[in-house]
Enzyme design. Structure first.
Site, short mmCIF file in Angstrom:
data_model
loop_
_atom_site.label_atom_id
_atom_site.label_comp_id
_atom_site.label_asym_id
_atom_site.label_seq_id
_atom_site.Cartn_x
_atom_site.Cartn_y
_atom_site.Cartn_z
N SER A 12 0.83 -1.20 0.00
CA SER A 12 0.00 0.00 0.00
C SER A 12 0.87 1.26 0.00
O SER A 12 1.62 1.50 -0.93
CB SER A 12 -0.96 -0.04 1.19
OG SER A 12 -1.88 1.02 1.14
N ASP A 34 -2.78 5.80 -3.55
CA ASP A 34 -1.63 5.12 -2.95
C ASP A 34 -1.17 3.99 -3.88
O ASP A 34 -1.67 3.84 -4.99
CB ASP A 34 -1.98 4.60 -1.56
CG ASP A 34 -3.06 3.52 -1.59
OD1 ASP A 34 -3.77 3.42 -2.61
OD2 ASP A 34 -3.19 2.79 -0.60
N ASP A 65 -1.52 0.75 -4.17
CA ASP A 65 -2.41 -0.27 -4.72
C ASP A 65 -3.78 0.28 -5.11
O ASP A 65 -4.67 -0.49 -5.44
CB ASP A 65 -2.55 -1.44 -3.75
CG ASP A 65 -3.27 -1.07 -2.46
OD1 ASP A 65 -3.02 0.04 -1.94
OD2 ASP A 65 -4.06 -1.89 -1.96
#
Length: 475
Positions: free
Chosen positions: A101, A242, A244
């Site tokens: 992430s 972000d 992902d």
């Protein structure tokens, strides 16, 4: 094993996660799916990954472990987490996403999904128990390379179609949007979706090396880039995500980021939600701004999902959730301008980005002005990086030990009115301002959130709160 579950999935240093550790946890996930009937021998399990250097190796190990457990891994490639989860759910299949992430590039993680959405805390405990048993019983894993079915295009195409039903055709016509692409897996499909609605998009800052972008504590580097781009006066708004693609970043025409909880609140208004589930860290003015029922939880998507599930048992209509990082989750069908949006009970950056851009375009004025007219409490947040979990635990133990400890700690900041320990320690001062400490669940970081009467006061309180924690650590 040094990796652990945090607020959303398994996390740890990449070097610790690669190889045997990934094989153990993914095997445990496979056993969990098979034992609970959420998969049978031969079931397809969809696997995605982000652009981190370590992600391809971890994903390959994960797919091999699934194969060895009797399941059929499907390689979905570098796709946004919400796209992967949506595709898997539509196919009644489980999935996993290799991603760290927003955390630094030397770290990584794995997010696990049942056929009906994210695993919950009980599922996590089951997987951890199985992983410990597997670890004790085995000493090595196979390292041969296998080739698996690739469905990256199908995943992105299906998610693109979903996002075509959110706004009316041409809803963003003429809106000048700068898309900070960096290394998020959402970068290309985000441009495609915005262009579909008529926005004039410009790709900015694309990077071939991984850049960790935290939408909840925006870095000085990201802020500097936004300011540079805003100075050109060529953009009405900036968007990003972000690593992902499950957390949105939206900034106004001046390059000033919109807080994630405000993004979530605007999305709730756009959806006309009847029930909102959000963590205690989200802005305290939410209850004043909406007529919807508001349910507060601990930080982490599993807790928000649990809250949505409880709400669904009472009334399944109009339920959505969001986190302070801006990630939006839905637990109900919502009828929108171009169709019905089906539930997606995992964080998604696309829906909130579209909702905020629609809000900005619909008001016919700069986003900064539209937001200034709203009665949101001023808030801020940041983190102390490289703050060991042991230090965070010691700070929490000290502050919660006695009212005297808390008063002494805050003597140069303010006087305590009340405190809540739902998640970390949220302290309300006598002047109504709030300072909230929360140890990260998956990284050596201490997060601090503040609210006050003005942005300057919130920023000052944040600065003093972080300084106090730093002094405590070095005592």
């Amino acid at each position: 094993m040094s990796v652990k579950f945090g607020t959303s999935g398994l996390r740890g240093l990449s070097v610790d996660l690669m190889g045997r550790t990934t094989a153990i946890y993914v095997t445990a996930f496979a056993q969990y799916l098979l034992s609970t009937g959420r998969a049978v021998q031969g079931s397809k399990i969809y696997v995605g990954l982000d652009f981190r250097d370590s992600s391809p190796s971890i994903a390959q190990t994960a797919m091999q472990a699934l194969h060895q457990a009797g399941l059929t891994p499907v390689n979905c490639g570098t796709v946004p987490t919400p796209a992967l989860a949506y595709h898997a759910m539509k196919n009644a299949s489980a999935s996993l996403m290799v991603t760290g992430s927003h955390i630094p590039a030397d770290r990584n993680g794995i997010k696990f999904y049942r056929p009906d959405g994210e695993i919950d805390k009980a599922d996590e405990n089951d997987i951890v128990t199985r992983a410990a048993e597997i670890s004790a019983a085995t000493s090595a894993t196979e390292t041969s390379i296998l080739v698996f079915e690739n469905r990256m295009n199908a995943v992105e195409d299906q998610f693109y179609i979903r996002n075509q039903s959110i706004l009316a055709p041409g809803a963003l016509a003429g809106l000048r949007v700068g898309v900070y692409q960096h290394s998020t897996v959402a970068r290309d499909i985000l441009l495609k979706v915005l262009s579909f609605y008529g926005a004039k998009t410009t790709a900015l800052g694309r990077s071939e090396s991984f850049i960790p972008v935290d939408t909840e504590a925006v870095s000085e580097q990201t802020l500097a880039l936004l300011k540079i781009w805003a100075a050109s006066k060529d953009y009405d708004v900036f968007v990003s995500a972000d690593g992902d693609g499950d957390r949105p970043l939206v900034a106004d025409e001046n390059g000033k980021p919109v807080r994630g909880d405000i993004v979530g609140l605007l999305t709730a208004e756009f959806l006309k939600a009847q029930t909102i589930v959000t963590p205690v860290t989200s802005n305290s003015s939410i209850e004043k701004e909406v007529s919807a029922k508001v349910i507060r939880t601990r930080v982490g998507s599993p807790y928000v999902i649990a809250g949505m599930n409880e709400a669904s048992a009472e009334n399944p209509k109009g339920i959505m959730g969001f986190e302070a990082n801006g990630g939006v989750l839905t637990a109900s069908n919502f009828v929108l301008a171009s169709g019905e949006l089906s539930p997606l009970p995992t964080r998604d950056c696309f829906l909130p980005i579209l909702a905020v851009l629609n809000f900005s375009k619909g008001n016919g004025k700069p986003l900064s002005q539209s937001l200034a007219q709203r009665n949101f409490s001023a808030a801020d947040g940041d983190r102390l990086e490289n703050f060991p979990l042991e230090d965070s635990a010691a700070l929490m133990m000290y502050l919660k030990a006695s009212p005297e400890n808390l008063s002494t700690y805050l003597k140069d900041i303010g006087t305590v009115s009340s405190a809540s320990n739902i998640d970390g320690l949220r302290i309300t001062l006598t002047d109504g301002s709030i300072i909230h400490y929360r140890p990260s669940g998956n990284a050596p970081e201490l997060r601090c959130y503040t609210e006050a009467k003005s942005e300057a006061a919130a920023r000052d309180l944040l600065k003093r709160g972080l300084a106090a924690a730093a002094r405590f650590r070095i005592r």
